[in-house]
Design a protein around this motif. Structure first.
Motif, PDB file in Angstrom:
ATOM      1  N   LYS A   1      -8.030  -4.026  13.539  1.00  0.00           N
ATOM      2  CA  LYS A   1      -8.833  -5.182  12.152  1.00  0.00           C
ATOM      3  C   LYS A   1      -8.273  -6.336  12.139  1.00  0.00           C
ATOM      4  N   PRO A   2      -9.713  -6.730  11.708  1.00  0.00           N
ATOM      5  CA  PRO A   2      -9.577  -8.332  11.626  1.00  0.00           C
ATOM      6  C   PRO A   2      -8.579  -8.373  10.473  1.00  0.00           C
ATOM      7  N   LEU A   3      -7.550  -9.960  10.590  1.00  0.00           N
ATOM      8  CA  LEU A   3      -6.485 -10.514   9.515  1.00  0.00           C
ATOM      9  C   LEU A   3      -7.155 -11.513   8.659  1.00  0.00           C
ATOM     10  N   SER A   4      -6.675 -10.439   7.158  1.00  0.00           N
ATOM     11  CA  SER A   4      -7.234 -11.000   5.713  1.00  0.00           C
ATOM     12  C   SER A   4      -6.054 -12.580   5.948  1.00  0.00           C
ATOM     13  N   GLU A   5      -6.804 -12.955   5.031  1.00  0.00           N
ATOM     14  CA  GLU A   5      -6.383 -14.624   4.854  1.00  0.00           C
ATOM     15  C   GLU A   5      -4.570 -14.608   4.204  1.00  0.00           C
TER      16      GLU A   5
ATOM     17  N   GLU B   1      -3.204 -13.630   7.456  1.00  0.00           N
ATOM     18  CA  GLU B   1      -2.950 -15.064   8.430  1.00  0.00           C
ATOM     19  C   GLU B   1      -1.585 -15.855   7.751  1.00  0.00           C
ATOM     20  N   LEU B   2      -1.717 -15.811   6.094  1.00  0.00           N
ATOM     21  CA  LEU B   2      -0.572 -17.082   5.523  1.00  0.00           C
ATOM     22  C   LEU B   2       0.627 -16.218   6.248  1.00  0.00           C
ATOM     23  N   LEU B   3       1.097 -15.519   6.015  1.00  0.00           N
ATOM     24  CA  LEU B   3       2.292 -14.459   6.361  1.00  0.00           C
ATOM     25  C   LEU B   3       2.689 -14.745   7.869  1.00  0.00           C
ATOM     26  N   LEU B   4       1.376 -14.387   8.711  1.00  0.00           N
ATOM     27  CA  LEU B   4       1.511 -15.249   9.968  1.00  0.00           C
ATOM     28  C   LEU B   4       2.073 -16.560  10.401  1.00  0.00           C
ATOM     29  N   VAL B   5       1.179 -17.106   9.936  1.00  0.00           N
ATOM     30  CA  VAL B   5       2.014 -18.934   9.559  1.00  0.00           C
ATOM     31  C   VAL B   5       3.243 -18.796   9.387  1.00  0.00           C
ATOM     32  N   LYS B   6       3.275 -18.481   8.600  1.00  0.00           N
ATOM     33  CA  LYS B   6       4.953 -18.780   8.378  1.00  0.00           C
ATOM     34  C   LYS B   6       6.037 -18.091   8.834  1.00  0.00           C
ATOM     35  N   PHE B   7       5.722 -16.750   9.207  1.00  0.00           N
ATOM     36  CA  PHE B   7       6.811 -16.388  10.341  1.00  0.00           C
ATOM     37  C   PHE B   7       6.934 -16.834  11.342  1.00  0.00           C
ATOM     38  N   THR B   8       5.951 -18.200  12.213  1.00  0.00           N
ATOM     39  CA  THR B   8       5.132 -18.537  13.835  1.00  0.00           C
ATOM     40  C   THR B   8       6.524 -19.678  13.051  1.00  0.00           C
ATOM     41  N   ASP B   9       6.358 -19.732  11.773  1.00  0.00           N
ATOM     42  CA  ASP B   9       6.774 -22.053  11.420  1.00  0.00           C
ATOM     43  C   ASP B   9       8.793 -21.011  11.170  1.00  0.00           C
ATOM     44  N   ASN B  10       8.775 -19.663  10.994  1.00  0.00           N
ATOM     45  CA  ASN B  10      10.135 -19.467  10.379  1.00  0.00           C
ATOM     46  C   ASN B  10      10.493 -20.076   8.877  1.00  0.00           C
TER      47      ASN B  10
ATOM     48  N   ARG C   1       6.060  -5.871  11.446  1.00  0.00           N
ATOM     49  CA  ARG C   1       5.513  -4.541  11.437  1.00  0.00           C
ATOM     50  C   ARG C   1       3.706  -5.059  11.299  1.00  0.00           C
ATOM     51  N   LEU C   2       3.058  -5.553  10.908  1.00  0.00           N
ATOM     52  CA  LEU C   2       2.067  -6.095  11.326  1.00  0.00           C
ATOM     53  C   LEU C   2       1.865  -6.739  12.237  1.00  0.00           C
ATOM     54  N   ILE C   3       2.384  -7.583  13.417  1.00  0.00           N
ATOM     55  CA  ILE C   3       2.194  -7.331  15.014  1.00  0.00           C
ATOM     56  C   ILE C   3       2.432  -6.456  15.690  1.00  0.00           C
ATOM     57  N   ARG C   4       3.380  -5.321  15.114  1.00  0.00           N
ATOM     58  CA  ARG C   4       3.486  -3.907  16.160  1.00  0.00           C
ATOM     59  C   ARG C   4       2.220  -3.648  16.134  1.00  0.00           C
TER      60      ARG C   4
ATOM     61  N   ASN D   1      -1.226  -4.344  14.337  1.00  0.00           N
ATOM     62  CA  ASN D   1      -2.188  -5.126  14.846  1.00  0.00           C
ATOM     63  C   ASN D   1      -2.560  -6.012  16.159  1.00  0.00           C
ATOM     64  N   PRO D   2      -3.059  -5.820  17.014  1.00  0.00           N
ATOM     65  CA  PRO D   2      -2.817  -6.738  18.013  1.00  0.00           C
ATOM     66  C   PRO D   2      -3.628  -7.844  17.859  1.00  0.00           C
ATOM     67  N   GLN D   3      -4.884  -8.010  17.009  1.00  0.00           N
ATOM     68  CA  GLN D   3      -5.538  -8.958  16.531  1.00  0.00           C
ATOM     69  C   GLN D   3      -4.145 -10.294  15.699  1.00  0.00           C
ATOM     70  N   ALA D   4      -3.041  -9.710  15.046  1.00  0.00           N
ATOM     71  CA  ALA D   4      -2.201 -10.264  14.470  1.00  0.00           C
ATOM     72  C   ALA D   4      -1.309 -10.513  16.135  1.00  0.00           C
ATOM     73  N   SER D   5      -1.119 -10.248  16.560  1.00  0.00           N
ATOM     74  CA  SER D   5      -0.372 -10.456  18.057  1.00  0.00           C
ATOM     75  C   SER D   5      -0.460 -11.905  18.522  1.00  0.00           C
ATOM     76  N   GLU D   6      -2.135 -11.416  18.713  1.00  0.00           N
ATOM     77  CA  GLU D   6      -2.492 -12.678  19.417  1.00  0.00           C
ATOM     78  C   GLU D   6      -2.746 -13.878  18.879  1.00  0.00           C
ATOM     79  N   PHE D   7      -2.869 -13.979  17.509  1.00  0.00           N
ATOM     80  CA  PHE D   7      -2.848 -14.759  16.574  1.00  0.00           C
ATOM     81  C   PHE D   7      -1.091 -15.792  16.548  1.00  0.00           C
ATOM     82  N   VAL D   8      -0.643 -14.658  16.417  1.00  0.00           N
ATOM     83  CA  VAL D   8       0.560 -15.363  16.313  1.00  0.00           C
ATOM     84  C   VAL D   8       0.838 -16.238  17.914  1.00  0.00           C
ATOM     85  N   ASN D   9       0.420 -15.419  19.233  1.00  0.00           N
ATOM     86  CA  ASN D   9       0.769 -16.152  20.032  1.00  0.00           C
ATOM     87  C   ASN D   9       0.214 -17.279  20.280  1.00  0.00           C
ATOM     88  N   SER D  10      -1.579 -17.206  19.875  1.00  0.00           N
ATOM     89  CA  SER D  10      -2.186 -18.596  19.654  1.00  0.00           C
ATOM     90  C   SER D  10      -1.767 -19.911  18.761  1.00  0.00           C
ATOM     91  N   LEU D  11      -0.507 -19.319  17.731  1.00  0.00           N
ATOM     92  CA  LEU D  11       0.163 -20.258  16.600  1.00  0.00           C
ATOM     93  C   LEU D  11       0.961 -20.478  17.809  1.00  0.00           C
TER      94      LEU D  11
END
Lengths: 287, 182
Positions: free
Chosen positions: A18-22, A25-34, A46-49, A51-61
């Motif tokens: 499922k494509p990530l909404s904006e 994506e902001l939530l995942l950026v915050k999560f990456t930056d703690n 929960r989103l990472i578990r 949605n695979p796209q979410a995990s990849e997004f976090v990995n790329s970040l």
């Protein structure tokens, strides 16, 4: 200085799922930056578990941040010693200030776009030109005769002809000096002032210029020092100019007796020839 | 710097004007002292005599070779001998008082007009513009500006029909107005 380039290009790609909404994506950026709170962290996990796209997004970040970190370390590792150069420059500036004077900072206000240097040169050249014009105007170098405009007492003489004393006459061609033809007006402008030594005690009548539509002659009279002007005009209405002159009427010429030859004859007053009028009307012509 | 340029401009202008003042020619006869300067007079007395000349010289007749001159032209008798005629008769005589810088027209014979305009008038000197032209205004016989030294007479002549000539004797003297002392 530019950081060392690793040659890698990190891109955040979107994978299957499922494509990530904006907002996600902001939530995942915050999560990456703690920077997430308790509930945002739960939602992000929960989103990472889910949605695979979410995990990849976090990995790329994470990869991106690692790259930037490595670059930062690379910059820190570079050994650049600028202090020596700065100190050298300071010494140079101190010496320049000693010999050449301090630097003056101009005001950073609006600069005038007008070139005052050109204005000054223009003004000065204009003033010089005006002064020269006045000089040549009032010095009388190019003075030309104007009817009615006279300087009283100005010395006048005719070019090549002196009409002062008889001793100062110019004999060259004075007797029958004729000027131009009948076609146009004749201008005869005086140009030569009297020399200092020849100005007589009593100046005689003299012209400034002579203009005429006819042929002008200046007649010299041995007795008179006055100008005698003869104008020969064309008379087209009179064809028979060679008509014989009539003999004078004896009644008009009352010759006195015992007169010497070549002496002028004075007519008697009783001869009804001349009239004196006191008005401006045309006089009666006597034939 | 700018103040220096302005001062330089003023100096240049002053020099130029001073050269102008120095180079201005002063006419001979003009005097600086007012008390000795010639009096500027207001009016000029002009005398114009129209003379008819006939019997040209060279066409000798049996009558005479003498020159015949009108009695009223006795004062200019010697001057008339400069013309190539043997007979001179005065046709008209006019004496006018003309204000300085005023133009006056005088009608003459032979359909000509004499225009006079005194330009200046001093004690012994009169400047006058003289224009002698035909009445129609088509041709100008004489256009001159003369300086008369008191009491000179100017002669000007032109040819007419029948081998005759018209001569003008013009004299100009300043009119002196006596001052009335209180």
């Amino acid at each position: 200085m530019s950081p060392k380039s690793t040659g890698k290009q990190v891109k955040v790609k979107s994978f299957t799922g499922k494509p990530l909404s904006e907002s996600e994506e902001l939530l995942l950026v915050k999560f990456t930056d703690n920077e997430c709170g308790f509930f945002d962290r739960l939602f992000a996990k929960r989103l990472i578990r889910s949605n695979p796209q979410a995990s990849e997004f976090v990995n790329s970040l994470s990869t991106l941040s690692d790259e930037f970190s490595s670059t930062e370390y690379a910059l820190k590792d570079m050994s650049v010693n600028l202090w020596s150069k700065i100190s050298q420059r300071i010494d140079q500036e101190e010496k320049a200030e000693f010999y050449l004077g301090g630097r003056s900072t101009e005001s950073l206000g609006k600069k005038s776009s007008y070139d005052w240097t050109k204005l000054n040169w223009g003004l000065s050249s204009g003033l010089v030109a005006a002064g020269l014009a006045l000089f040549f105007t009032y010095s009388g170098i190019f003075d030309a005769p104007i009817p009615g405009a006279l300087i009283p007492g100005a010395p006048i003489s005719e070019a090549g002809i002196s009409l002062g004393n008889s001793t100062s006459y110019s004999t060259a061609g004075l007797n029958s000096k004729s000027l131009n033809s009948e076609s146009g007006a004749v201008s005869f402008v005086s140009s030569l002032p009297l020399s200092s030594g020849t100005r007589p005690e009593t100046l005689r009548t003299r012209p400034d210029w002579i203009k005429s539509h006819g042929k002008v002659k200046m007649i010299r009279n041995s007795e008179a020092n006055l100008p005698i002007i003869w104008v020969n005009r064309s008379l087209p209405n009179y064809a028979n100019r060679s008509r014989a002159i009539k003999a004078p009427n004896q009644s008009l010429f009352d010759l006195p007796e015992n007169r010497a030859a070549n002496t002028p004859i004075i007519l008697e007053d009783k001869v009804p020839n001349a009239l004196s009028i006191s008005n401006n009307n045309f006089s009666r012509t006597v034939k | 710097m700018r103040l220096g340029r302005v001062i330089g401009l003023i100096v240049i202008a002053t020099i130029c004007f001073s050269f102008t003042a120095i180079a201005e020619k002063k006419p001979e006869g003009s005097r600086k002292n007012k008390s000795t300067a010639p009096r500027e007079l207001k009016e000029v007395v002009v005398k114009v005599r129209a003379i008819k000349a006939s019997n040209p010289k060279g066409e000798e007749t049996n009558a005479s070779k003498e020159v015949v001159v009108d009695r009223r032209l006795e004062d200019i008798n010697s001057k008339l001998s400069g013309f190539e005629f043997k007979s001179f008769k005065m046709i008209s005589e006019q004496e006018l008082t003309i204000p300085v810088k005023k133009k006056t027209e005088i009608g003459l014979t032979e359909k000509t007009v004499l225009i006079l305009r005194p330009v200046y008038s001093e004690e012994n000197r009169v400047g006058m513009w003289i224009k002698w032209e035909e009445s129609s205004g088509d041709r100008t016989l004489l256009d001159t500006r003369m300086h008369f030294e008191n009491p000179d007479t100017m002669l000007a002549g032109t040819n007419c029909k029948d081998n005759k000539a018209l001569i003008l004797a013009i004299s100009a003297v300043p009119k002196v107005t006596p001052k009335v002392t209180p």
